[in-house]
Design a protein around this motif. Structure first.
Motif, PDB file in Angstrom:
ATOM      1  N   LEU A 124       0.834  -1.200   0.000  1.00 22.03           N
ATOM      2  CA  LEU A 124       0.000   0.000   0.000  1.00 22.03           C
ATOM      3  C   LEU A 124       0.873   1.256   0.000  1.00 22.03           C
ATOM      4  CD1 LEU A 124      -3.082   0.159   0.041  1.00 22.03           C
ATOM      5  CD2 LEU A 124      -2.961   0.412   2.526  1.00 22.03           C
ATOM      6  N   GLU A 125       0.606   2.128  -0.946  1.00 24.85           N
ATOM      7  CA  GLU A 125       1.382   3.365  -1.065  1.00 24.85           C
ATOM      8  C   GLU A 125       1.262   4.213   0.204  1.00 24.85           C
ATOM      9  OE1 GLU A 125       1.297   7.219  -4.079  1.00 24.85           O
ATOM     10  OE2 GLU A 125       0.055   5.478  -4.470  1.00 24.85           O
ATOM     11  N   ASN A 126       2.395   4.772   0.649  1.00 22.33           N
ATOM     12  CA  ASN A 126       2.434   5.662   1.814  1.00 22.33           C
ATOM     13  C   ASN A 126       2.025   5.010   3.129  1.00 22.33           C
ATOM     14  OD1 ASN A 126       3.240   7.792   0.173  1.00 22.33           O
ATOM     15  ND2 ASN A 126       1.151   8.390  -0.255  1.00 22.33           N
ATOM     16  N   ASN A 127       2.113   3.719   3.210  1.00 25.37           N
ATOM     17  CA  ASN A 127       1.836   2.977   4.434  1.00 25.37           C
ATOM     18  C   ASN A 127       2.856   1.839   4.506  1.00 25.37           C
ATOM     19  OD1 ASN A 127      -1.211   3.769   5.430  1.00 25.37           O
ATOM     20  ND2 ASN A 127      -1.034   3.851   3.205  1.00 25.37           N
ATOM     21  N   GLN A 128       3.105   1.335   5.708  1.00 28.41           N
ATOM     22  CA  GLN A 128       4.003   0.182   5.823  1.00 28.41           C
ATOM     23  C   GLN A 128       3.316  -1.128   5.464  1.00 28.41           C
ATOM     24  OE1 GLN A 128       5.168   0.680   9.988  1.00 28.41           O
ATOM     25  NE2 GLN A 128       7.260   1.103   9.327  1.00 28.41           N
ATOM     26  N   GLN A 129       2.002  -1.102   5.430  1.00 29.51           N
ATOM     27  CA  GLN A 129       1.296  -2.365   5.287  1.00 29.51           C
ATOM     28  C   GLN A 129       1.484  -3.007   3.908  1.00 29.51           C
ATOM     29  OE1 GLN A 129      -3.220  -3.317   4.927  1.00 29.51           O
ATOM     30  NE2 GLN A 129      -2.816  -3.340   7.108  1.00 29.51           N
ATOM     31  N   ASN A 130       1.811  -4.284   3.924  1.00 30.16           N
ATOM     32  CA  ASN A 130       1.800  -5.148   2.743  1.00 30.16           C
ATOM     33  C   ASN A 130       0.747  -6.216   2.993  1.00 30.16           C
ATOM     34  OD1 ASN A 130       4.787  -5.214   0.979  1.00 30.16           O
ATOM     35  ND2 ASN A 130       4.522  -3.883   2.737  1.00 30.16           N
ATOM     36  N   LYS A 131       0.104  -6.675   1.936  1.00 26.53           N
ATOM     37  CA  LYS A 131      -0.940  -7.675   2.182  1.00 26.53           C
ATOM     38  C   LYS A 131      -1.154  -8.568   0.976  1.00 26.53           C
ATOM     39  CE  LYS A 131      -4.492  -4.282   0.933  1.00 26.53           C
ATOM     40  NZ  LYS A 131      -5.612  -3.462   1.418  1.00 26.53           N
ATOM     41  N   LEU A 132      -1.561  -9.777   1.282  1.00 22.63           N
ATOM     42  CA  LEU A 132      -2.137 -10.650   0.272  1.00 22.63           C
ATOM     43  C   LEU A 132      -3.645 -10.576   0.479  1.00 22.63           C
ATOM     44  CD1 LEU A 132      -2.020 -12.760  -1.967  1.00 22.63           C
ATOM     45  CD2 LEU A 132      -1.713 -14.511  -0.220  1.00 22.63           C
ATOM     46  N   ALA A 133      -4.335 -10.092  -0.521  1.00 23.82           N
ATOM     47  CA  ALA A 133      -5.768  -9.836  -0.392  1.00 23.82           C
ATOM     48  C   ALA A 133      -6.533 -10.566  -1.492  1.00 23.82           C
ATOM     49  CB  ALA A 133      -6.032  -8.330  -0.499  1.00 23.82           C
ATOM     50  N   ASN A 166      -7.649 -11.315   4.063  1.00 27.56           N
ATOM     51  CA  ASN A 166      -6.341 -10.733   3.778  1.00 27.56           C
ATOM     52  C   ASN A 166      -5.330 -11.121   4.850  1.00 27.56           C
ATOM     53  OD1 ASN A 166      -7.871  -9.454   1.849  1.00 27.56           O
ATOM     54  ND2 ASN A 166      -7.628  -7.399   2.698  1.00 27.56           N
ATOM     55  N   PHE A 167      -4.078 -11.214   4.441  1.00 31.39           N
ATOM     56  CA  PHE A 167      -2.976 -11.486   5.360  1.00 31.39           C
ATOM     57  C   PHE A 167      -2.001 -10.319   5.249  1.00 31.39           C
ATOM     58  CE2 PHE A 167      -4.992 -15.451   4.442  1.00 31.39           C
ATOM     59  CZ  PHE A 167      -4.960 -16.130   5.646  1.00 31.39           C
ATOM     60  N   VAL A 168      -1.815  -9.617   6.373  1.00 30.62           N
ATOM     61  CA  VAL A 168      -1.037  -8.375   6.307  1.00 30.62           C
ATOM     62  C   VAL A 168       0.217  -8.476   7.162  1.00 30.62           C
ATOM     63  CG1 VAL A 168      -3.183  -7.104   6.004  1.00 30.62           C
ATOM     64  CG2 VAL A 168      -2.116  -7.135   8.245  1.00 30.62           C
ATOM     65  N   HIS A 169       1.233  -7.754   6.762  1.00 29.46           N
ATOM     66  CA  HIS A 169       2.380  -7.505   7.608  1.00 29.46           C
ATOM     67  C   HIS A 169       2.914  -6.124   7.253  1.00 29.46           C
ATOM     68  CE1 HIS A 169       4.343  -9.291   4.019  1.00 29.46           C
ATOM     69  NE2 HIS A 169       5.353  -8.511   4.325  1.00 29.46           N
ATOM     70  N   TYR A 170       3.939  -5.696   7.986  1.00 30.37           N
ATOM     71  CA  TYR A 170       4.376  -4.302   7.893  1.00 30.37           C
ATOM     72  C   TYR A 170       5.850  -4.246   7.515  1.00 30.37           C
ATOM     73  CZ  TYR A 170      -0.114  -3.472   9.849  1.00 30.37           C
ATOM     74  OH  TYR A 170      -1.471  -3.439  10.014  1.00 30.37           O
TER      75      TYR A 170
END
Ligand SMILES: [Fe+2]
Length: 281
Positions: A81-90, A150-154
């Motif tokens: 995600l732009e401008n956020n630390q979050q990455n995710k499989l959605a 969704n599975f998220v990490h930072y």
């Protein structure tokens, strides 16, 4: 301290999923949850998240084959995600069977049942006639609509918010988080929402606030954020389930007499909220 004021609920697990029921200890607890737009939910005994947590933690590996899942539009696939630390499989519900292992898709369906139990209680409190629940919820209340698992990490290599302040656009968000970091806004101030062992965190979204707005009991959509995660912090993983209407559909507002009070395209709500999440400020 906010954590002492967040009510906890249970969902019955002794009957088939469509008839599961949400219970609070007292009516005041339910009122508090509806006003905060957030509450804890005791993990049902039949919901084992350990293997799903393991699945999520393995997505951090840059050679994870699940990172090769194709993007479907802006919302699905492996998303940074732009401008956020979050990455995710959605992935939305219709693709769980194709891309997730069977045990993960099964967890998604168990979360569907919990989401339906919650939205049914919201409708009961709203006094919107039951015959309209399916239409008002874009099909979600009767097992349709849409949902994301969704599975998220930072990514702690970037110095940004974990997740910028926002409200969720759907009905209900179900969160299983491995570490603290979530905060909600109350009277202009952000307060910590600690993880509570053995419990999920539930929050309400804009679509639920919208469809109950003219009923006998509306809900709040909690503004929340995730604070910036540092490499020294415990790794924060999240399993996040979003209960949604059909994204191409329309949301309807009814009052307790069953009279229509308004409507909106789901896409209009979504576009507005996505821009809040990714803008820099
Ligand atoms: Fe959110």
């Amino acid at each position: 301290m906010l954590s002492s004021r967040i009510p906890a609920a249970t969902v019955s697990d002794d009957c088939p999923s469509p008839e599961r029921q949400l219970h609070f200890v007292t009516p005041e607890d339910l009122d508090c949850a509806w006003d905060l737009g957030l509450f804890y939910l005791k993990l049902p005994d039949d919901l084992d998240l350990e293997s799903a947590r393991q699945f999520g933690s393995e997505l951090i590996a840059t050679d994870s084959p699940y990172r090769e899942i194709p993007r479907y539009g802006e919302l699905e696939g492996f998303v940074a995600l732009e401008n956020n630390q979050q990455n995710k499989l959605a992935l939305r519900r219709k693709r769980w069977g194709q891309h997730y292992p069977a045990h993960i898709a099964a967890v998604g369906r168990q979360l569907d049942a919990i989401g339906i139990a919650i939205i049914h209680e919201v409708f009961r409190q709203s006094c919107i006639p039951e015959a309209l629940w399916d239409l008002a919820s874009g099909g979600y209340a009767s097992g349709g609509g849409d949902a994301f698992l969704n599975f998220v990490h930072y990514d702690t290599r970037t110095l940004d918010w974990g997740l910028r302040p926002h409200t969720d656009y759907g009905f209900i968000t179900i969160l299983d988080a491995s570490a603290p970091g979530l905060q909600i806004e109350i009277c202009g101030e952000f307060e910590d929402v600690p993880t509570l062992p053995g419990h999920l965190i539930i929050n309400f979204g804009e679509a639920l606030k919208f469809i109950t707005a003219h009923s006998n009991r509306s809900v709040n959509a909690a503004t929340h954020r995730v604070v910036s995660q540092r490499s020294a912090d415990p790794v924060r993983h999240g399993i996040v389930y979003f209960a949604n209407p059909d994204l191409d559909g329309i949301l309807w507002q009814f009052d307790a007499a069953g009279d229509e009070q308004g409507s909106s395209k789901v896409q209009d709500l979504f576009a507005q909220l996505e821009s809040r999440l990714t803008k820099t400020r």
